[in-house]
Design a protein around this motif. Structure first.
Motif, PDB file in Angstrom:
ATOM      1  N   VAL A   1      -9.010   7.305 -35.422  1.00 41.87           N
ATOM      2  CA  VAL A   1      -8.406   6.572 -36.537  1.00 41.87           C
ATOM      3  C   VAL A   1      -6.913   6.864 -36.625  1.00 41.87           C
ATOM      4  CG1 VAL A   1      -8.401   6.260 -39.037  1.00 41.87           C
ATOM      5  CG2 VAL A   1     -10.577   6.522 -37.810  1.00 41.87           C
ATOM      6  N   GLY A   2      -6.533   8.140 -36.490  1.00 45.84           N
ATOM      7  CA  GLY A   2      -5.120   8.494 -36.544  1.00 45.84           C
ATOM      8  C   GLY A   2      -4.312   7.827 -35.455  1.00 45.84           C
ATOM      9  N   GLY A   3      -4.881   7.755 -34.250  1.00 45.68           N
ATOM     10  CA  GLY A   3      -4.186   7.092 -33.150  1.00 45.68           C
ATOM     11  C   GLY A   3      -4.018   5.605 -33.386  1.00 45.68           C
ATOM     12  N   MET A   4      -5.031   4.966 -33.970  1.00 50.14           N
ATOM     13  CA  MET A   4      -4.929   3.533 -34.253  1.00 50.14           C
ATOM     14  C   MET A   4      -3.880   3.246 -35.332  1.00 50.14           C
ATOM     15  SD  MET A   4      -8.866   2.098 -33.942  1.00 50.14           S
ATOM     16  CE  MET A   4      -9.645   3.341 -34.972  1.00 50.14           C
ATOM     17  N   ILE A   5      -3.858   4.095 -36.368  1.00 48.19           N
ATOM     18  CA  ILE A   5      -2.850   3.921 -37.411  1.00 48.19           C
ATOM     19  C   ILE A   5      -1.450   4.101 -36.831  1.00 48.19           C
ATOM     20  CG2 ILE A   5      -1.905   4.895 -39.550  1.00 48.19           C
ATOM     21  CD1 ILE A   5      -4.772   5.625 -40.351  1.00 48.19           C
ATOM     22  N   GLY A   6      -1.270   5.158 -36.035  1.00 46.60           N
ATOM     23  CA  GLY A   6       0.038   5.425 -35.449  1.00 46.60           C
ATOM     24  C   GLY A   6       0.503   4.333 -34.519  1.00 46.60           C
ATOM     25  N   SER A   7      -0.404   3.813 -33.705  1.00 45.30           N
ATOM     26  CA  SER A   7      -0.038   2.750 -32.779  1.00 45.30           C
ATOM     27  C   SER A   7       0.354   1.481 -33.521  1.00 45.30           C
ATOM     28  CB  SER A   7      -1.209   2.468 -31.827  1.00 45.30           C
ATOM     29  OG  SER A   7      -0.879   1.474 -30.885  1.00 45.30           O
TER      30      SER A   7
END
Length: 492
Positions: free
Chosen positions: A354-360
């Motif tokens: 989830v954190g990676g998707m938000i950051g991307s």
């Protein structure tokens, strides 16, 4: 991970007739880098501190696990790093970064390190390829270490290592090729991924979720301490090592020592700091104005994950926003395992997926040429510069990597379940005793004598599993063991 040519300076030139960068018996191969040594010296240093993330993850996982399975987390961190090194040297690097790669995966042109020498690397003309190869290998090792967290407290160690090597080959390497190889389809779209929002975090988060899904839920009979870190000090120490290593993870991904790399390092610390503040803020109001050290550590990890794809593209204030928003978004998903009915106890999916998707996604909004051009050549505007289509391209990256990682990981794990000797899960008896008692000899975390006594007790109780008509086994919790040990000390 972007190509880092310094536009106004002469560049070392790759000579295809000399795959190692020159005949060392005839010429000084270092001469081509005269005046550029500081670039690869900086990257080597970044690689050294990135290595600290590997044991850092082991300590973090070990602290979050129940004591009886904590040693397995430490052991796996070293084993994963060692196994991935061999995989990378033989075929991993070539599948990800060979110069003759296709849009989806490389070939075996560099199998066994063939042609990987002192020639300018495919990622940067100022970095020798052997340095580039080392740096990228550590990225792969860190990612695999994150993924095996999906086997938390019930996965057998040898199958987890086999899965890690296979996963690096058929999941990580293709995605790295898509994203960072000059021939990759995401690279040429282009999607913006400075240091691994997709190949590292989104892929590992979805794959760890697949691992937990295929393994099934843990057995929690009588476990009072379920859901609580057994050793907050280990969690804190692991987070500190990860935070420090992340300076190299993001700061080195410019593949040069330009001002852009310095901005990436500053953004890394900024996002981690605002991530701590965001997560602690959620905890403070959610838990009756009380704090959590583990929550603060998770906030730091969330902030680091969120800034990874954006570090070399955004201003420092946008980095602060990214870290804060990512941490709050992850913290609000505290009950996600209950919602999706998957026992992913280390929160790998929540923090990395989830954190990676938000950051991307936020990278597509906040990327600006004013930062990317600090290396002298990389012009990558985002929505804030009026290039709104970049947000859609980021969404394409998120969707493709999420789907590929989860589906291929599930297929691989289901296949392994049917291979003799590679069944994924320990027995119920072994899970009740703990991985450390089942998988290791004469070693435990904490006081050995106390756990030797616990082993004898659980051995006796586990025996009752095979006796018909006996009542259900009650697992001895760490809280009970600690209380009984304290009583024993007082009696003595």
């Amino acid at each position: 991970m972007t190509t880092a040519a310094l536009a106004n300076l002469p560049q070392p030139v790759y000579n295809s007739s000399e795959p190692y960068g020159g005949d060392v018996t005839q010429v000084d191969v270092n001469a081509q880098y005269v005046g550029f040594e500081y670039h690869y010296t900086y990257l080597v240093f970044c690689g050294f501190i990135v290595w600290l993330i590997i044991p850092g993850i082991g300590l973090l996982y070990g602290g979050l696990a129940r004591r009886k399975s904590a040693l397995a987390c430490l052991f796996q961190s070293l084993m994963v790093g060692s196994a991935v090194t061999v995989q990378w040297m033989f075929w991993g690097y070539s599948l990800a970064y060979s110069r003759t790669a296709g849009p989806f995966i490389g070939n075996l042109a560099n199998f066994g390190m063939i042609g990987v020498g002192v020639a300018p690397s495919p990622g940067s003309a100022v970095i020798p390829e052997i340095v580039f190869c080392l740096y990228q290998m550590l990225f792969c090792a860190c990612t695999v270490q994150i993924v095996v967290g999906g086997a938390f407290e019930r996965g057998r160690i040898i199958p987890s290592l086999v899965f890690g090597v296979l996963w690096a080959t058929i999941v990580y390497c293709p995605i790295a090729c898509w994203t960072w190889n000059a021939n990759g389809w995401l690279y040429n779209l282009p999607s913006l991924d400075f240091a691994g929002g997709g190949p590292v975090h989104i892929s590992s988060g979805w794959s760890a979720l697949a691992y937990a899904f295929v393994l099934g839920k843990r057995k929690h009979t009588g476990e009072k301490s379920h859901g609580k870190a057994h050793n907050t000090s280990l969690v804190f120490l692991g987070t500190v090592l990860i935070w420090f290593g992340w300076f190299g993870f993001n700061g080195g991904s410019a593949l040069n020592a330009t001002v852009r790399a310095m901005y990436a390092a500053f953004n890394t610390n900024t996002a981690a700091s605002t991530g701590v503040l965001g997560w602690v803020l959620v905890d403070y109001f959610k838990h009756g104005k009380k704090f959590s050290v583990v929550g603060a550590c998770e906030g730091a990890i969330a902030g680091l994950v969120g800034i990874t794809p954006a570090a070399g593209y955004v201003s420092v204030w946008c980095a602060a926003v990214i870290g804060f928003v990512t941490a709050i978004g992850c913290a609000l998903l505290q009950n996600i395992n209950e919602w999706i009915h998957i026992d992913e106890g280390l929160d790998v999916f929540k923090l990395h997926g989830v954190g990676g998707m938000i950051g991307s996604f936020l990278t597509g909004i906040f990327a600006t040429s004013k930062i990317s051009l600090l290396d002298g050549s990389s012009d990558y505007p985002g929505g804030i510069d009026g290039n709104g289509i970049q947000v859609g391209k980021q969404f394409a990256e998120i969707t493709a990597i999420s789907a590929y990682s989860f589906l291929v990981s599930c297929a691989l794990l289901y296949l392994m379940k049917w291979i003799p000797g590679l069944h994924l899960r320990v027995s119920e008896e072994a899970e009740l005793k703990g991985l450390d008692f089942d998988q290791f000899f004469d070693e435990q975390i904490g006081d050995w004598g106390m756990f030797h006594e616990l082993s004898n007790r659980t051995d006796g109780r586990a025996m009752s599993l095979t006796s018909p008509g006996t009542p259900p086994v009650k697992e001895v919790s760490e809280i009970e063991v600690g209380a009984e040990s304290e009583d024993s000390i007082k009696k003595a």
